[in-house]
Design an enzyme around this catalytic site. Structure first.
Site, PDB file in Angstrom:
ATOM      1  N   LYS A 140       0.872  -1.179   0.000  1.00  0.00           N
ATOM      2  CA  LYS A 140       0.000   0.000   0.000  1.00  0.00           C
ATOM      3  C   LYS A 140       0.908   1.228   0.000  1.00  0.00           C
ATOM      4  O   LYS A 140       2.085   1.127   0.355  1.00  0.00           O
ATOM      5  CB  LYS A 140      -0.936  -0.004   1.210  1.00  0.00           C
ATOM      6  CG  LYS A 140      -0.229  -0.117   2.544  1.00  0.00           C
ATOM      7  CD  LYS A 140      -1.218  -0.288   3.680  1.00  0.00           C
ATOM      8  CE  LYS A 140      -0.491  -0.475   4.995  1.00  0.00           C
ATOM      9  NZ  LYS A 140      -1.389  -0.823   6.088  1.00  0.00           N
ATOM     10  N   ASN A 143       3.450   2.005   2.646  1.00  0.00           N
ATOM     11  CA  ASN A 143       4.658   1.186   2.745  1.00  0.00           C
ATOM     12  C   ASN A 143       5.602   1.388   1.562  1.00  0.00           C
ATOM     13  O   ASN A 143       6.555   0.636   1.387  1.00  0.00           O
ATOM     14  CB  ASN A 143       4.289  -0.301   2.864  1.00  0.00           C
ATOM     15  CG  ASN A 143       3.831  -0.650   4.276  1.00  0.00           C
ATOM     16  OD1 ASN A 143       4.182   0.031   5.233  1.00  0.00           O
ATOM     17  ND2 ASN A 143       3.044  -1.707   4.398  1.00  0.00           N
ATOM     18  N   ASP A 156       9.844  -2.911   4.058  1.00  0.00           N
ATOM     19  CA  ASP A 156       9.368  -4.095   4.789  1.00  0.00           C
ATOM     20  C   ASP A 156       9.138  -5.332   3.945  1.00  0.00           C
ATOM     21  O   ASP A 156       8.289  -6.152   4.297  1.00  0.00           O
ATOM     22  CB  ASP A 156       8.003  -3.819   5.423  1.00  0.00           C
ATOM     23  CG  ASP A 156       8.131  -3.083   6.715  1.00  0.00           C
ATOM     24  OD1 ASP A 156       9.241  -2.701   7.038  1.00  0.00           O
ATOM     25  OD2 ASP A 156       7.118  -2.929   7.385  1.00  0.00           O
TER      26      ASP A 156
HETATM   27  P1  ADP Z   1       4.593  -0.688  10.301  1.00  0.00           P
HETATM   28  O1  ADP Z   1       4.876  -1.965   9.577  1.00  0.00           O
HETATM   29  O2  ADP Z   1       4.397  -0.850  11.753  1.00  0.00           O
HETATM   30  O3  ADP Z   1       3.515   0.105   9.604  1.00  0.00           O
HETATM   31  P2  ADP Z   1       6.646   0.648   8.883  1.00  0.00           P
HETATM   32  O4  ADP Z   1       7.824  -0.191   8.632  1.00  0.00           O
HETATM   33  O5  ADP Z   1       5.674   0.813   7.768  1.00  0.00           O
HETATM   34  O6  ADP Z   1       5.907   0.192  10.203  1.00  0.00           O
HETATM   35  O7  ADP Z   1       7.186   2.079   9.332  1.00  0.00           O
HETATM   36  C1  ADP Z   1       6.338   3.102   9.806  1.00  0.00           C
HETATM   37  C2  ADP Z   1       6.719   4.433   9.153  1.00  0.00           C
HETATM   38  O8  ADP Z   1       8.082   4.785   9.432  1.00  0.00           O
HETATM   39  C3  ADP Z   1       6.647   4.391   7.639  1.00  0.00           C
HETATM   40  O9  ADP Z   1       5.346   4.585   7.179  1.00  0.00           O
HETATM   41  C4  ADP Z   1       7.609   5.508   7.251  1.00  0.00           C
HETATM   42  O10 ADP Z   1       6.990   6.778   7.358  1.00  0.00           O
HETATM   43  C5  ADP Z   1       8.689   5.396   8.302  1.00  0.00           C
HETATM   44  N1  ADP Z   1       9.788   4.534   7.789  1.00  0.00           N
HETATM   45  C6  ADP Z   1       9.826   3.191   7.802  1.00  0.00           C
HETATM   46  N2  ADP Z   1      10.955   2.701   7.254  1.00  0.00           N
HETATM   47  C7  ADP Z   1      11.675   3.781   6.871  1.00  0.00           C
HETATM   48  C8  ADP Z   1      12.969   3.947   6.227  1.00  0.00           C
HETATM   49  N3  ADP Z   1      13.724   2.888   5.891  1.00  0.00           N
HETATM   50  N4  ADP Z   1      13.378   5.211   5.965  1.00  0.00           N
HETATM   51  C9  ADP Z   1      12.617   6.265   6.309  1.00  0.00           C
HETATM   52  N5  ADP Z   1      11.400   6.186   6.917  1.00  0.00           N
HETATM   53  C10 ADP Z   1      10.930   4.964   7.212  1.00  0.00           C
HETATM   54 MG    MG Z   2       3.717   0.262   7.518  1.00  0.00          MG
END
Ligand code: ADP
Ligand code: MG
Length: 281
Positions: A140, A143, A156
């Site tokens: 989505k 992500n 992720d």
């Molecule tokens: P969850 O799986 O709990 O939703 P995410 O991995 O999507 O967590 O991370 C939450 C938020 O953190 C993302 O929507 C983004 O805004 C920020 N984020 C995650 N990974 C990165 C990254 N590698 N670099 C910069 N921002 C990140």
């Molecule tokens: Mg997320």
């Protein structure tokens, strides 16, 4: 900062210096951090593992992480290393500066050429992972991150499979993401193919980027599910007929008939200016 992670935590101490909070997911917090010896900027995702203790989930998570660390693709956020303390798991990842694609499309829909560019990069990443048996299952715009050069990075990849197991067992927080990207066969609960549900989500994403709104939407969750199940959506009039036809192939409710990643790369709407690259190490 509002860091809830103790900076004395033995797993991070001496190697990474935690900075500001970047984002808060359903079950994790993501921080900016700096590698103390190299100065490199990274993002660190922190998962509380308190409630996994005593189950066999840790071994599943470790297996998944082994796969993840082998993934190398320009459109996938790289996982550098995984650290663990008594109570937490830390995913140390490539830091992506530009933020979420979601925030960009929230300001207004994209023209078809920009949609195509992002979609080509998305499919390149998705196809690469599928060929290695890794499925995202939670694609989505939230992500999908965008870097300094305007290139898309899927965040992720593979970790959703790990975190799904946590959700399903109710061991961490319950799943509270938007169901708008979920394929109809998942709603039917008859089992599903990971590749086909990823293609469906990619179809919803392409619709959102080009239309500026969701194809299947309703304030009432059951009504939204009904719309997804029927697979009825209306394309706005400004869309090219090529794109409309392409979307109907991506959002085919029958997973058997739905377009595959291979077929996507040969579709006329997709093919324009596409440079397939081989990413073998
Ligand atoms: P969850 O799986 O709990 O939703 P995410 O991995 O999507 O967590 O991370 C939450 C938020 O953190 C993302 O929507 C983004 O805004 C920020 N984020 C995650 N990974 C990165 C990254 N590698 N670099 C910069 N921002 C990140
Ligand atoms: Mg997320």
């Amino acid at each position: 900062s509002s860091s809830s992670v103790t900076k004395m935590d033995s797993a991070l101490f001496g190697k990474y210096e935690l900075g500001k909070l970047l984002g808060c997911g359903a079950f994790a917090k993501v921080y900016h951090a700096r590698n103390i010896s190299t100065g490199q900027s990274v993002a660190v995702k922190v998962i509380n593992k308190n409630k996994i203790a005593g189950t066999n989930l840790m071994s599943n998570i470790k297996r998944e992480i082994t796969i993840m660390r082998r993934l190398r693709h320009p459109n996938i956020v790289k996982l550098f290393e995984v650290l663990a303390s008594k109570t937490k798991i830390y995913f140390v990842m490539e830091f992506v500066k530009g933020g979420e694609l979601f925030a960009k499309v929230a300001k207004g829909r994209f023209n078809e050429d920009l949609c195509r560019k992002y979609f080509q990069q998305l499919i390149s990443a998705v196809g690469y992972c599928h060929s290695r048996g890794v499925f995202h299952r939670d694609l989505k715009p939230e992500n999908l991150l965008v870097d300094d050069n305007g290139d898309l990075k899927v965040s992720d990849f593979g970790l959703s499979a790990v975190t799904d197991q946590i959700h399903n067992d109710g061991l961490l927080h319950t799943l509270c993401g938007t169901p708008a990207y979920v394929a109809p066969e998942i709603l039917a609960k008859k089992g599903y193919d990971g590749a086909k549900v990823d293609v469906w989500s990619c179809g919803v994403i392409l619709f959102v980027l080009s239309a500026g709104y969701l194809p299947f939407n309703d304030p009432n969750l059951m009504m939204m599910y009904k719309k997804i199940y029927k697979g009825e959506f209306r394309c706005p009039k400004w869309m090219s007929s090529d794109l409309k036809r392409f979307l109907s192939r991506l959002l085919d409710t029958n997973p058997e008939k739905r377009i595959t990643v291979d077929e996507i790369t040969r579709h006329p709407w997709f093919k324009k200016d596409y440079k397939a690259i081989n990413f073998y190490e």
